[in-house]
Design a protein around this motif. Structure first.
Motif, short mmCIF file in Angstrom:
data_model
loop_
_atom_site.label_atom_id
_atom_site.label_comp_id
_atom_site.label_asym_id
_atom_site.label_seq_id
_atom_site.Cartn_x
_atom_site.Cartn_y
_atom_site.Cartn_z
N THR A 285 45.25 46.09 37.80
CA THR A 285 45.18 45.00 38.77
C THR A 285 44.05 44.02 38.47
OG1 THR A 285 43.69 46.23 40.25
CG2 THR A 285 46.08 46.52 40.57
N ARG A 286 43.14 44.42 37.57
CA ARG A 286 41.97 43.62 37.19
C ARG A 286 41.09 43.34 38.42
NH1 ARG A 286 43.27 38.71 33.35
NH2 ARG A 286 41.21 39.26 32.52
N THR A 287 41.02 44.29 39.32
CA THR A 287 40.18 44.18 40.52
C THR A 287 39.38 45.47 40.70
OG1 THR A 287 41.88 45.04 42.01
CG2 THR A 287 41.84 42.65 41.64
N GLY A 288 38.40 45.39 41.60
CA GLY A 288 37.59 46.56 41.91
C GLY A 288 36.91 46.39 43.25
N ASP A 289 35.96 47.27 43.51
CA ASP A 289 35.18 47.23 44.75
C ASP A 289 33.81 46.62 44.45
OD1 ASP A 289 37.17 48.53 46.21
OD2 ASP A 289 36.40 50.51 45.70
#
Length: 329
Positions: A285-289
């Motif tokens: 997703t190429r996302t994180g926290d």
């Protein structure tokens, strides 16, 4: 220590405030007078500062000439010694790359000068929220023509368009804890955070719909084995990435009280302030926290090879609640 909590929006829905934001709003009602308060009125669509005007104003030449708000790095300090040099891609060794869609540059004019910091999109109910460091945007009325440009590079300066910062009653829609201004960058280093609401781009898309968003993780703890640090250096045409562990740094300077996240990553000079610390990064997703941003202790540190972040505890949770509260009609 409170459990870590992340705001997670409902997929493909624009909708109501999530459960976390509601809980934080409830906790904010008894805040002291010195703490942040909600905006009382509904913002105008753009107060004349439209996406078309912002895109025309922030030309490739003006963006390339902009200087970091935080300036060049100072000489290395003893408490922020750099890690040994190593191979690009190894823990703690930064490298240039093409960027991530949800991370970019926040541009502003201050007087006759053009400036920028790093900023990133945070998942929120209105799908229009951007996070950066408080010291980047604490100029008040001096800061004009503010706009967020995601995934900026000199080769592709506006790949997703330009998102102007919303204005209401002549003021930018920015949330910074007022104690950060009243106490100063050192004594209130733990409050070095700014949330910013941006308008749609010229194509009519909200920023979270256009580029995606990372999740804000509150009460994340200090020690993480793998955190990705991303920033836009003022001396580079592209952003920078690095992965390393984080640790707790407790200041012994009475003028800069508190504990901060620390990460050793090479090559993060002026311009990278506001860059996110990404935990639990998902390559699919190429996302994180987001567990931190470059800022806090000495506005992010005095070495380009060691960066700090304010801790995302209750003060930052309250600020986030205000930034995501329903807007009064």
């Amino acid at each position: 220590m409170p459990r870590a909590t992340a705001y997670r929006p409902r997929p493909l829905r624009s909708a109501a405030v999530g459960a976390l934001a509601l809980a934080l709003l409830a906790g904010a009602t008894g805040a002291a007078a010195s703490e942040p308060r909600p905006e009382p009125v509904r913002p105008a669509a753009d107060d004349g500062w439209s996406a078309a005007r912002a895109a025309a104003y922030w030309t490739p030449q003006r963006m390339a000439a902009a200087q970091p708000v935080d300036g060049p790095p100072a000489p290395r300090s003893q408490e922020a010694a750099a890690p040994a040099a190593g191979t690009a891609g190894a823990p703690g060794v930064g490298r240039d790359f093409g960027g991530l869609p949800q991370i970019g540059r926040m541009y502003l004019m201050r007087g006759t000068g053009a400036y920028f910091c790093t900023a990133s999109v945070i998942a929120s109910p209105r799908r229009s929220l951007v996070l950066t460091a408080g010291h980047c945007l604490d100029g008040g009325s001096r800061d004009q023509q503010l706009a967020f440009v995601p995934q900026y590079t000199q080769a592709r300066p506006q790949p997703h368009g330009v998102f102007p910062v919303l204005r209401s009653g002549g003021a930018n829609r920015i949330w910074i804890d007022p104690r950060y201004r009243s106490l100063g960058h050192d004594r209130a280093a733990g409050l070095d955070v700014a949330f910013v609401e941006v308008a749609r781009n010229a194509a009519g898309r909200r920023v979270q719909d256009a580029v995606g968003a990372d999740r804000l993780l509150l009460h994340p703890g200090y020690a993480h084995k793998s955190v990705r640090l991303i920033g836009h250096p003022g001396n580079k045409p592209v952003p920078r990435t690095c992965t390393n562990a984080t640790s707790r740094f407790t200041s012994t300077d009475r003028g800069i009280p508190g504990s901060f996240l620390r990460i050793d990553c090479t090559g993060y000079p002026g311009g990278t302030s506001g860059g996110p610390f990404l935990a639990h990064y998902d390559p699919a997703t190429r996302t994180g926290d987001v567990i931190g941003i470059i800022g806090g202790y000495k506005t992010g540190g005095t070495s380009p090879d060691t960066s700090f972040s304010p801790y995302f505890g209750q003060d930052i949770a309250r600020l986030f609640a205000l930034a995501t509260a329903p807007v009064r009609s």
